[in-house]
Design a protein around this motif. Sequence first.
Motif, PDB file in Angstrom:
ATOM      1  N   VAL A 164      76.300  91.973  36.108  1.00 49.04           N
ATOM      2  CA  VAL A 164      75.247  92.967  35.957  1.00 49.04           C
ATOM      3  C   VAL A 164      75.099  93.708  37.280  1.00 49.04           C
ATOM      4  CG1 VAL A 164      72.828  93.392  35.445  1.00 49.04           C
ATOM      5  CG2 VAL A 164      74.038  91.555  34.254  1.00 49.04           C
ATOM      6  N   GLY A 165      75.438  94.986  37.293  1.00 47.82           N
ATOM      7  CA  GLY A 165      75.324  95.768  38.520  1.00 47.82           C
ATOM      8  C   GLY A 165      76.382  95.379  39.541  1.00 47.82           C
ATOM      9  N   SER A 166      76.078  95.617  40.807  1.00 49.11           N
ATOM     10  CA  SER A 166      76.999  95.285  41.894  1.00 49.11           C
ATOM     11  C   SER A 166      76.911  93.799  42.209  1.00 49.11           C
ATOM     12  CB  SER A 166      76.647  96.097  43.148  1.00 49.11           C
ATOM     13  OG  SER A 166      76.753  97.482  42.882  1.00 49.11           O
ATOM     14  N   LYS A 185      76.216  90.415  43.955  1.00 47.32           N
ATOM     15  CA  LYS A 185      75.320  89.963  45.010  1.00 47.32           C
ATOM     16  C   LYS A 185      76.080  89.168  46.053  1.00 47.32           C
ATOM     17  CE  LYS A 185      70.794  87.851  45.764  1.00 47.32           C
ATOM     18  NZ  LYS A 185      69.637  87.154  45.156  1.00 47.32           N
ATOM     19  N   TYR A 232      77.066  87.589  40.570  1.00 45.41           N
ATOM     20  CA  TYR A 232      76.091  88.639  40.295  1.00 45.41           C
ATOM     21  C   TYR A 232      74.706  88.003  40.115  1.00 45.41           C
ATOM     22  CZ  TYR A 232      80.316  91.303  39.265  1.00 45.41           C
ATOM     23  OH  TYR A 232      81.542  91.918  39.355  1.00 45.41           O
ATOM     24  N   ALA A 246      69.778  88.110  35.885  1.00 49.24           N
ATOM     25  CA  ALA A 246      68.579  88.875  35.516  1.00 49.24           C
ATOM     26  C   ALA A 246      67.462  87.979  35.001  1.00 49.24           C
ATOM     27  CB  ALA A 246      68.948  89.918  34.461  1.00 49.24           C
TER      28      ALA A 246
END
Length: 970
Positions: free
Chosen positions: A269-271, A273, A283, A286
């Motif tokens: 999800v997204g870039s 971490k 990542y 969430a």
Amino acid sequence: MRKIGINRLRICNIRRETAAKQASGEEGTAIVIALLIMLLLMGFVALAVSRTSNEIVASANDAAETRTFEATQASLEIMTQNFDKIFDTKLNPDTADITRVEGQFPDGPDGFTNDYDFNQRIIKSRDSEMVIMTGQQFQGLSALRDEWELDSTATDKNNGVQVRLKRKFFNNRIPIFQFGVFYEDDLEFHPGPRFDFGGRVHTNKNLFLRANELYFDSKISSVGEIFTDVMRNGNSTGGYVNTIHIKNGSGTYVNLDFNMGSVLRDVAVGSPKINEPDMPVAYANANWATYQALFDGNLLANQRRLDLPLRVASGMSGAALDYIEIIKRGKEPGDLFNDDSGTAASPSILPVTAATADTVITAQERFSNKNGIRVSLADSKAKLPGCASGIGTNAVTTACGVRLDGDAAGDGDTSSSFESRGYRPRPMKDGYQATRINGERFHRGTSAETWIKIETVRFDLATNTVVTQDITHDLLSLGVTSPAPVIIAAGSTVFSIQGYGNTDSRSIFKLQRFIFGNGRVEAADTNFISMSTWNGVNYNYVIPAANDGALKKVDDGPCASLTTTDINYHCHSYSGLQFGDHQDHWKQTTIGTSTDTHWIVPFPIKMFDVREGVYNDSISLSATYGATIPWAGVMSLVDVDIANLKRFLDGNFDASMPDGTPYHAANGASLTADAIPDANGWVLYISDRRGDFDFDGEYDMEDVYGNNDGILQFGEDVNDNGILEADYAKEAPRYTGSGSSIAKGIAATLEQKFYRRGVRLINAQTLPGFYDAVTPENTKGFTVASENGIYVLGNFNATGISAVGTPTASVQYIPQNTTAHVPASIAADAVTILSNAWSDGNGFANAFNRGGRSASETTIRFAMIAGDARSSLIEAGEPDQGGGDLQLTGGVHNFKRFLETWGTRLNYSGSMINLYNARNNNAPFKCCTNVYSPPTRNWVFDSSFLNPNRLPPGTPFFQTIQLTGFQRMD
């Protein structure tokens, strides 16, 4: 009519008189007013003059009061600083500590003591109690807290101005052994049987959770992330469900599933971490906030670091020190050190100066400086603590330690031609005489001598210095040899040294032995080792004139036959090695029958550690090495007989200790147990740097993957200097190739040149110290620390358990709450557990046969600080260590190391603290083909460590001073 006029005139006259009088009165009034004004002005001037004088006086008083206030503040600061130092070495200051601090006044450029008298008082306003810390870094941790008042009155000697100030504060000390598991590095849990250790868990990096039936009943915190769907090496954890259980705030276990970590690899999800070269890409989860809330604050990611004073203090002025320094030798004037400006092959070794010496906090944090006994071994006199001169590497000229491979006096002289080598321990007053060191077997050529120094150690808080006394001759008089047994078979004596008696029965630090059992080291008797079997047990020993019977002489050159009538000397030559046994070391021995007489000699204590010796657990070792074994796994040991150390510390040998030693000369009396400093017990520190060519306390062979392929890989650079260190010329052998292996008989009986050293604790079922249930603060514990790897042989600080549980509770370890239940810890480069069934002979005989090294149930109880290997990310084409869990450390389950086929319980009660990567026993984790198979891990956190009076000596503390009040008293 006329009356009216008269009246008007009279009125006019009256007006005139009145006007005249008014004019005259106004003139007088003006004079009076003027006079009054002048008087007022004169008064104002006088008042102004008076007030100015008063203000000058007041200003002087203010200045004096200000300076006195500053002096009083300086007094408080000095008291605070000096009082704080006490807690680095003891939990409870005594009357002498308080009196000393109360008598230390501020001085310096301002010359406070020249102008002021000080009345300083320290008052303990609340006794020590365990509290739960709140706020920020230490939230939720239990701390040992005292409340103190520092009261200071400063009086100006010139004018009597006096100021009194009071400071109140909490002193919070958080023992590191309060944690069940604490990792400075990534903390990994791996699949295995149910694991329910208990205690608080924390890592200063990331937490990797992959396990079968893993239970946590206390808070878990991670400075980094919590991984649940990927292992540290990048491999998937698989779709396991409901195997990790963590208690919530109500004490109910809640399941942590594979998709509930703070970061996830498989849900992008997204870039990312986490996106680092040697880490799995991950990542942000969430749903982490929702999952985390299930545990009511008992599962925490992204927390603040917890640091010991060693790291905090060094970070103030530069790069933080690695925690490995806590077990390293210290750096004081009179020592030598490696200043890191050279290389492993060409090191820069210099004298320590005031500028390069340890800081006060670093010196206090080192186990080598804790109150107790320090043992150091090295290749030269100059490399012993306090034995270096001010220039170069020349040793001091006075007595300093003992040379073991020189003449009998041990003063450093080299034996002349045809004379025997080897130190002879001093005779004790009761006639006890220990066996002489067989210096021929310890001699490694002219470039590497063998030296030892034993010292008492006391850290002087008043001067912030390490105070030592040389007691080498004194403790070595007890012996340096493992005593030879008398063996009886079928009613007859089949092995005994003639006239031996109780010789060597008191030895604490054992460097050599005459015989060891339970293994045929060689396939048959050879020039190097012989074997006999009695009562079904194989025994190995050395007969100096074994096969050829030739009597020869050897020096540093090749063996050469002698035709003279010089001293008899049996010479061996093997693979470029020449060594022999002088007849001064031959002992006439009964072997087999009373008429079967032979000569035997003592030889160094060695064992084989297969994890250290081989580069891959999946290769066929027999095919690779044949009848030889790799030098890399041959460990030269200092065996520490804990039972005999206890006898000494109990005072059993006080009346027999020798006169004429340097200690006796310095003190006018022989050494006694009371002369050994202690602080809540004793710390025994050992450092063996024989073979450490660059003198940095680290084994220079980081090339642990790929059979010494010369390529720096993740997981190899354990000291983080960016260099793949591998000194095959001076310090380390290769895994395979020319000169890398040796005959088992040579390996088991001859000292080596390589930096392969270890410390082994034997006969440690009952430790020095005691538990005082009536007055708990009188309890004395015992700690062993070493920059080498420590091997624990057999039961340690326990005789067994009273019941079997899941796991067995710490209160069911025997003995429990008796005087013999001693607070204990081990701090080392690495800790390897050898079961009650271990024997060195069997270790050599079954070097490549894991099934032949069978363990038996063993019970150990101690907190441990140790290092592990380094996990790394698997990359395509990279070599690994074979076996299972490639390029991983083995996690908490394998933090303690093993070399046997267990198949039985290892009962362990303690605390597991990982502060660094191992630098000596640095071989990667290997299981389970050749090295070992795991025990049934009946392991539990020792809840007695939550009692502040039952902590081992030298326990590191996270310490914080919490100011609670500042008050001017008058």
